[in-house]
Scaffold this motif. Structure first.
Motif, mmCIF file in Angstrom:
data_model
loop_
_atom_site.group_PDB
_atom_site.id
_atom_site.type_symbol
_atom_site.label_atom_id
_atom_site.label_comp_id
_atom_site.label_asym_id
_atom_site.label_seq_id
_atom_site.Cartn_x
_atom_site.Cartn_y
_atom_site.Cartn_z
ATOM 1 N N ALA A 13 1.262 -1.053 0.125
ATOM 2 C CA ALA A 13 0.289 -0.106 0.158
ATOM 3 C C ALA A 13 0.828 1.293 0.280
ATOM 4 O O ALA A 13 0.439 2.549 -0.930
ATOM 5 N N PHE A 40 -6.017 0.334 1.146
ATOM 6 C CA PHE A 40 -5.662 -0.162 2.318
ATOM 7 C C PHE A 40 -6.480 -0.200 2.952
ATOM 8 O O PHE A 40 -6.208 -1.275 4.855
ATOM 9 N N ALA A 44 -4.157 2.620 8.087
ATOM 10 C CA ALA A 44 -5.202 2.670 6.794
ATOM 11 C C ALA A 44 -5.719 4.014 7.173
ATOM 12 O O ALA A 44 -5.935 4.466 5.802
#
Length: 337
Positions: free
Chosen positions: A219, A272, A287
């Motif tokens: 990510a 993410f 995230a």
């Protein structure tokens, strides 16, 4: 007629010749070059190193160190406990990675000085405060030091450090010049992110295979490639066009590129967060930081105009950088807690 032989002869005596007295002048001695005191030499070297450090983008150096230690934190969470030897190897790996990134960006500054001057950059080489020759010497010494310390960290870090140095050199070298096209820049940035997240665990002897590490590395490397690698060009359009680069901001136009950066940021932030919910719930705070940063970055990016100053055009990249710093700090704080 009298005889000539009976005439008295005159003796000619040579007169003493004395040389005219010339005033004796001393030949002036060449003035000796004043010896530079050791303290002045140390101060000069210190100043040059500070200028090189400024040229190599301290914020970027810090970002790579955060990625490196984030990889270590995620590896520790799923791997064996730390030992004294693994800590020393991790320190050597950190120094090696710092040297590799320092070389990459200092060498880039040496190769980009013409474009930086067109763009009005205040960095040391473009502004004339640091010579390219000195910067290249320091960069090469940094690369050699990175390889040496990476060898002390282990064979795995040495391989990754070598790959990172080759990648950074190919990015800026006139022979390859991967910096000239956005897709190539995105590829270099993406791979450099993956290498950094893998370097930390390898110094500990832990394979980078935990779900949390793989998700975070993927990510955040995509965050670098889809967002940072594109957003950095908004403030450098004039210099890139003058140098013949075909970045998206030059080839597609600034407005379209801003839309692409917004789509990339929201995709990475949303992806993410979804991945954390599915495979690594412990990464949900990190995230969420990225998702919030993606939303803020999108608002700032779409609000930009072609008439903005260079400082204002740099705003999306600053939001990108702040977001990844906050995400990694949140990850490390969670690991420490």
């Amino acid at each position: 007629m009298p005889r000539l032989l009976d005439m008295p002869t005159a003796t000619i005596r040579p007169l003493p010749v004395t040389a005219p007295s010339v005033p004796k002048h001393r030949i002036p001695r060449t003035p000796r070059t004043p010896r530079i005191p050791p303290i002045s030499r140390i101060a000069r070297i210190h100043r040059l190193l500070l200028l090189c450090f400024e040229e190599s983008r301290p914020v970027v150096l810090a970002a790579f160190q955060l990625r490196y230690f984030a990889g270590i934190a995620l590896a520790i969470a799923s791997g064996p406990a730390l030992t004294g030897r693994s800590v020393i190897q991790a320190v050597f790996g950190s120094v090696a990675w710092f040297g590799a990134i320092f070389y990459t960006y200092l060498y880039n500054g040496c190769m980009d000085y013409r474009e930086d001057r067109v763009n009005g950059s205040a960095r040391p080489i473009a502004s004339g405060r640091l010579s390219r020759r000195t910067a290249l010497t320091v960069a090469r010494c940094s690369a050699a030091g990175a390889l040496l310390t990476a060898a002390c960290a282990g064979p795995g870090p040495l391989v990754l450090c070598t790959a990172m140095l080759l990648l950074g050199h190919a990015y800026s070298s006139p022979r390859t010049a991967w910096k000239n096209r956005t897709p190539a820049v995105m590829g270099v940035v993406f791979v450099s992110g993956l290498l950094t997240y893998a370097a930390g665990p390898l110094t500990l002897g832990v394979p980078p295979q935990s779900p949390a590490l793989l998700l975070t590395a993927l990510a955040m490397s995509l965050w670098m490639a889809l967002v940072g690698a594109v957003a950095k060009d908004f403030s450098d359009i004039a210099g890139d066009a003058a140098a013949g680069r075909r970045t998206w901001a030059v080839a597609l136009g600034e407005r379209r590129t801003r839309v692409l950066v917004t789509v990339g940021a929201c995709t990475v932030g949303g992806g993410f967060t979804a991945g954390a919910l599915l495979w690594a719930p412990e990464q949900l705070p990190t995230a969420c930081v990225v998702l919030a940063g993606a939303i803020a970055l999108s608002v700032v990016t779409l609000a930009g105009r072609a008439t903005d100053s260079r400082h204002e055009r740099r705003r999306p990249y600053r939001y990108f950088m702040v977001t990844q710093h906050c995400a990694h700090l949140a990850l490390l704080a969670q690991a420490i807690a």
